[in-house]
Design an enzyme around this catalytic site. Structure first.
Site, PDB file in Angstrom:
ATOM      1  N   ASP A  32       0.861  -1.179   0.000  1.00 53.66           N
ATOM      2  CA  ASP A  32       0.000   0.000   0.000  1.00 53.66           C
ATOM      3  C   ASP A  32       0.903   1.237   0.000  1.00 53.66           C
ATOM      4  O   ASP A  32       2.016   1.172  -0.530  1.00 53.66           O
ATOM      5  CB  ASP A  32      -0.932  -0.035   1.219  1.00 53.66           C
TER       6      ASP A  32
ATOM      7  N   HIS B  11      -3.451   5.990   3.622  1.00 55.03           N
ATOM      8  CA  HIS B  11      -4.204   4.775   3.299  1.00 55.03           C
ATOM      9  C   HIS B  11      -3.523   3.514   3.818  1.00 55.03           C
ATOM     10  O   HIS B  11      -4.172   2.631   4.397  1.00 55.03           O
ATOM     11  CB  HIS B  11      -4.408   4.689   1.785  1.00 55.03           C
TER      12      HIS B  11
ATOM     13  N   THR C 229      -7.200   0.141  25.473  1.00 56.91           N
ATOM     14  CA  THR C 229      -7.280   1.479  24.882  1.00 56.91           C
ATOM     15  C   THR C 229      -6.627   1.497  23.514  1.00 56.91           C
ATOM     16  O   THR C 229      -5.744   0.697  23.208  1.00 56.91           O
ATOM     17  CB  THR C 229      -6.574   2.524  25.771  1.00 56.91           C
TER      18      THR C 229
ATOM     19  N   VAL D 218      -6.924 -15.619  -5.575  1.00 56.14           N
ATOM     20  CA  VAL D 218      -6.951 -14.626  -4.501  1.00 56.14           C
ATOM     21  C   VAL D 218      -8.275 -14.734  -3.755  1.00 56.14           C
ATOM     22  O   VAL D 218      -9.283 -15.180  -4.305  1.00 56.14           O
ATOM     23  CB  VAL D 218      -6.756 -13.186  -5.030  1.00 56.14           C
TER      24      VAL D 218
ATOM     25  N   SER E  36     -11.333  -1.459   1.047  1.00 54.99           N
ATOM     26  CA  SER E  36      -9.938  -1.357   1.467  1.00 54.99           C
ATOM     27  C   SER E  36      -9.796  -1.697   2.946  1.00 54.99           C
ATOM     28  O   SER E  36      -8.743  -2.140   3.387  1.00 54.99           O
ATOM     29  CB  SER E  36      -9.406   0.061   1.233  1.00 54.99           C
TER      30      SER E  36
END
Length: 421
Positions: free
Chosen positions: A64, A103, A120, A217, A265
């Site tokens: 990415d 992204h 947290t 895939v 995404s």
């Protein structure tokens, strides 16, 4: 494949998460709002799966725009990285691109972020898995062809120990560059699970495009909080294998901000995280059986009978069942055979020419021709026509030609003599 066709499978960020403050006089601190907002942890069986494994011993490669260095949620999570865009840093941790620079961090945080404490901060689906940060560039960000960046990153990820590769982008094209044949085959041959986002209608994707169309895939479609196929943050296609949340997702930005965003995404790394959980719980399983467990344990969608369905694939992700259910083993990838596709459509292999199966046969010689039994046809030459016809005629013709040539020469001499007077 042109660089203009490449799209992230996401929508724009819709809001920044507001961190609530504790009420005055409260006996205990309020629940962390980031952790509370991660509805998918309970709705999709992820917390239950954590009773068995949290992904230790596995590695997820995020190809990415790069995973930011600063956020506490990534401390200890990223084990290695590299840049393939020519625009990032050598370790793949510098965000590549302007608006799209965050992204890669958003994607990685859904897969394997650590949170900021036991209860947290945003936590990923596989919070004990390692991450590989492989930065690539889109559009005009990089001068290197996009297909080359992806192919090289895939090979690097495999060579550096990836168990799962996440690809949260689409090209909006059904076909793909031939260089991806070799790169994806290399991943399959090395037992790597490849998870791909289906794409979003909201960003112009009407149907799944490569790499979601590549056989083998695990393509991820998106649903809203009700489990209904998202109208904006998903698309459709026969290659979708599983559905996961794609709306009201959280993401940790490269600068540490926590945001809310939509898109497949984000659905893809949720599934990639579950793949890591399965691989951690069942280290002997190969990639084909990891994928098979995920799709075969999917929860049915009410009113949907087709499996796979072009909107939902095999159904809704169920992490707890994928990790713990009893699923018969398979010997082939249920999402298709890339090698067979290459053989048929790329004509990488030709069928061998058939070998002869018979031996030559000896034939008898033909019989001699019959001698003529009657007079020859009148139009064929004979000895008489040669002696009394052809030969005399030829002689007369030659004499006539010679006489004509002599007369012509004499006439020319007479005319020449007169002209000289």
């Amino acid at each position: 494949m042109t660089r203009r066709t490449v799209r992230f499978a996401r929508a724009v960020v819709v809001s920044i998460l507001v961190i609530a403050t504790a009420s005055a006089g409260a006996a205990a601190p309020p629940p962390d709002p980031a952790r509370q907002a991660e509805y998918w942890l309970d709705d999709y069986g992820i917390r239950t799966a954590w009773q068995t494994t949290r992904g230790a011993g596995t590695t997820i490669a995020v190809i990415d725009t790069g995973i930011g260095r600063g956020p506490a949620e990534f401390e200890g999570a990223v084990s290695a990285g590299a840049d393939f865009s020519g625009a990032g840093s050598a370790d793949g941790r510098t965000p590549v691109g302007g608006d799209d620079g965050n992204h890669g961090s958003w994607v990685a945080s859904l897969a394997a972020s650590r949170g900021t404490g036991p209860d947290t901060g945003m936590i990923g689906v596989a919070p004990e898995a390692n991450l590989l940060s492989l930065s690539i560039g889109f559009g005009g960000v990089s001068d290197i062809p996009f297909a080359t960046q992806v192919a090289d990153a895939m090979v690097w990820a495999v060579d550096h120990g990836a168990d799962v590769i996440n690809l949260s982008f689409t090209t909006n094209l059904l076909e793909w560059d031939p260089s991806w044949d070799e790169a994806f085959t290399y991943a399959y041959e090395n037992d790597v699970v490849v998870v791909v986002a289906a794409g979003n209608r909201g960003t112009g994707t009407d149907r799944v495009g490569a790499p979601a169309t590549i056989p083998g895939v695990l393509t991820v479609g998106g649903v809203d909080r009700r489990g209904v196929a998202s109208q904006e943050a998903s698309t459709q296609g026969i290659t979708i294998g599983i559905s996961a949340p794609s709306e009201e997702l959280l993401g940790v930005s490269a600068d540490g901000r926590v945001v809310v965003w939509d898109g497949t995404s984000g659905a893809a790394p949720i599934v990639a995280g579950v793949a890591a959980l399965v691989r951690s719980a069942h280290p002997a399983l190969d990639a084909n059986n990891v994928i098979n467990r995920i799709i075969q344990t999917a929860r049915p969608v009410p009113g949907v009978t087709a499996r796979p369905d072009p909107l939902y694939g095999y159904g809704l992700l169920d992490a707890a069942a994928a990790v713990s259910a009893s699923v018969p083993a398979v010997s082939a990838n249920p999402m298709g055979d890339l090698a067979e596709w290459i053989r048929i459509y790329r004509r990488a292999e030709q069928e061998p020419a058939p070998a002869p199966t018979s031996t030559p046969v000896a034939l008898p010689e033909l019989p001699a021709a019959d001698s003529p039994s009657g007079p020859p046809p009148p139009f064929l030459p004979s000895i008489d026509t040669l002696v009394y016809g052809t030969v005399p005629l030829s002689g007369v013709t030659v004499v006539a030609i010679l006489v004509a040539l002599g007369v012509t020469a004499a006439v020319r001499r007479i005319r020449s003599a007169r002209a000289s007077r």
